[in-house]
Design a protein around this motif. Structure first.
Motif, PDB file in Angstrom:
ATOM      1  N   PRO A  30       4.979   5.908  -5.718  1.00 29.14           N
ATOM      2  CA  PRO A  30       5.547   4.568  -5.462  1.00 29.14           C
ATOM      3  C   PRO A  30       4.510   3.557  -5.007  1.00 29.14           C
ATOM      4  N   ALA A  31       3.470   4.011  -4.277  1.00 30.69           N
ATOM      5  CA  ALA A  31       2.427   3.073  -3.849  1.00 30.69           C
ATOM      6  C   ALA A  31       1.661   2.525  -5.042  1.00 30.69           C
ATOM      7  N   PHE A  34       3.897   0.126  -6.909  1.00 29.28           N
ATOM      8  CA  PHE A  34       4.007  -1.150  -6.187  1.00 29.28           C
ATOM      9  C   PHE A  34       2.761  -2.002  -6.393  1.00 29.28           C
ATOM     10  N   LEU A  35       1.592  -1.386  -6.311  1.00 30.54           N
ATOM     11  CA  LEU A  35       0.349  -2.133  -6.495  1.00 30.54           C
ATOM     12  C   LEU A  35       0.237  -2.669  -7.921  1.00 30.54           C
ATOM     13  N   LEU A  37       2.743  -3.410  -9.873  1.00 36.84           N
ATOM     14  CA  LEU A  37       3.718  -4.491  -9.992  1.00 36.84           C
ATOM     15  C   LEU A  37       3.190  -5.782  -9.379  1.00 36.84           C
ATOM     16  N   ILE A  38       2.647  -5.691  -8.160  1.00 42.64           N
ATOM     17  CA  ILE A  38       2.124  -6.880  -7.491  1.00 42.64           C
ATOM     18  C   ILE A  38       0.934  -7.453  -8.261  1.00 42.64           C
ATOM     19  N   CYS A 246      14.938  -8.309   3.243  1.00 44.81           N
ATOM     20  CA  CYS A 246      14.721  -6.878   2.971  1.00 44.81           C
ATOM     21  C   CYS A 246      14.263  -6.164   4.236  1.00 44.81           C
TER      22      CYS A 246
END
Length: 270
Positions: A30-31, A34-35, A37-38, A246
């Motif tokens: 997931p990390a 996430f990176l 995606l960002i 969130c």
């Protein structure tokens, strides 16, 4: 003594290394996602393919968040406390009614279909009704939050109280165990995981309920900031408010996770 101590030290080191590897395997995917995606979001926003008013870069959202943090934290307080009040009231009502209908078949037949009927009504459609009944402000938001968060707590309580194996209950009856003691020793241990699962779902619904109420009735709160930002095309502020929202949900969800661990550990230690 040395021979006895060395294997224990190696075992402990091995356990720590194994825990570290397990945590890395769990957190790394997931990390990385996430990176990616960002990073992709930042590249698309900076490339000019999409207008920054529609899709501001994460760096701009972060800058807006830090610049407006004092105002956003102030606006987050009514949202946070509204969600807290909503899930607390929903927990009391849902667990109490779940206990009542679980021990009374007549009450189950009377009450449960009515609750199902109201649950099937779209919640947004009832918002104007709540506005007429409770007016604007904190009370209306909390009431709307309770209405949304109540049902999963109720269903989880009923399911949990029915989770004990019938053989356990037959054994208790054969031992002529009193119903309160049977509830504490048999039904409640099986029901607790279900009840806390319902509370974790309910707390997310409580946050949603408060925000929906703020969309319609309030002049404060993160829901109001989100609606205000959307109307003024301040997308960076809108996303910053959503990010903080969130955070509110994560804090409340984590609280119930910790509360579940404490309650179950205390109950098991008895």
């Amino acid at each position: 003594m040395t021979d006895i101590g060395l294997p224990l030290a190696r075992t402990r080191g091995y356990d720590l290394a194994g825990l570290a590897r397990s945590a890395a395997r769990t957190l790394a995917p997931p990390a990385v996602a996430f990176l990616l995606l960002i990073g992709g979001w930042e590249l698309v926003s900076r490339s000019g393919v999409v207008s920054t008013r529609l899709l501001p870069a994460p760096s701009l959202v972060y800058a807006t968040l830090t610049r407006s943090l004092d105002v956003l934290l102030e606006q987050a307080q009514p949202t946070f406390w509204g969600a807290v009040a909503g899930i607390a009231a929903a927990a009391l009502l849902g667990i109490a009614l779940g206990l009542a209908v679980s021990y009374s078949a007549t009450l189950m037949r009377m009450v449960y279909p009515t609750i199902i009927f109201f649950q099937l009504i779209p919640k947004v459609a009832l918002a104007p009704v709540f506005l007429l009944w409770f007016g604007t402000g904190f009370v209306a938001n909390v009431t709307f939050s309770v209405f949304i968060a109540f049902f999963p707590v109720l269903v989880a309580t009923i399911t949990g109280l029915q989770a004990a194996p019938p053989s356990y209950e037959r054994l208790c009856r054969s031992l002529m165990m009193a119903r309160p003691r049977m509830f504490l020793t048999v039904k409640l241990p099986f029901a607790l995981p279900h009840i806390f699962a319902g509370l974790r779902i309910g707390v997310t619904f409580a946050v949603i309920g408060v925000v929906l109420g703020e969309f319609i009735t309030a002049q404060t709160g993160l829901g109001y900031i989100i609606l205000f930002s959307a109307n003024n095309f301040e997308t960076a502020l809108l996303l910053a408010a959503i990010l903080l929202l969130c955070g509110v949900g994560i804090v409340l969800f984590a609280f119930f996770l910790a509360l579940e661990a404490v309650v179950i550990r205390l109950y098991d230690s008895r």
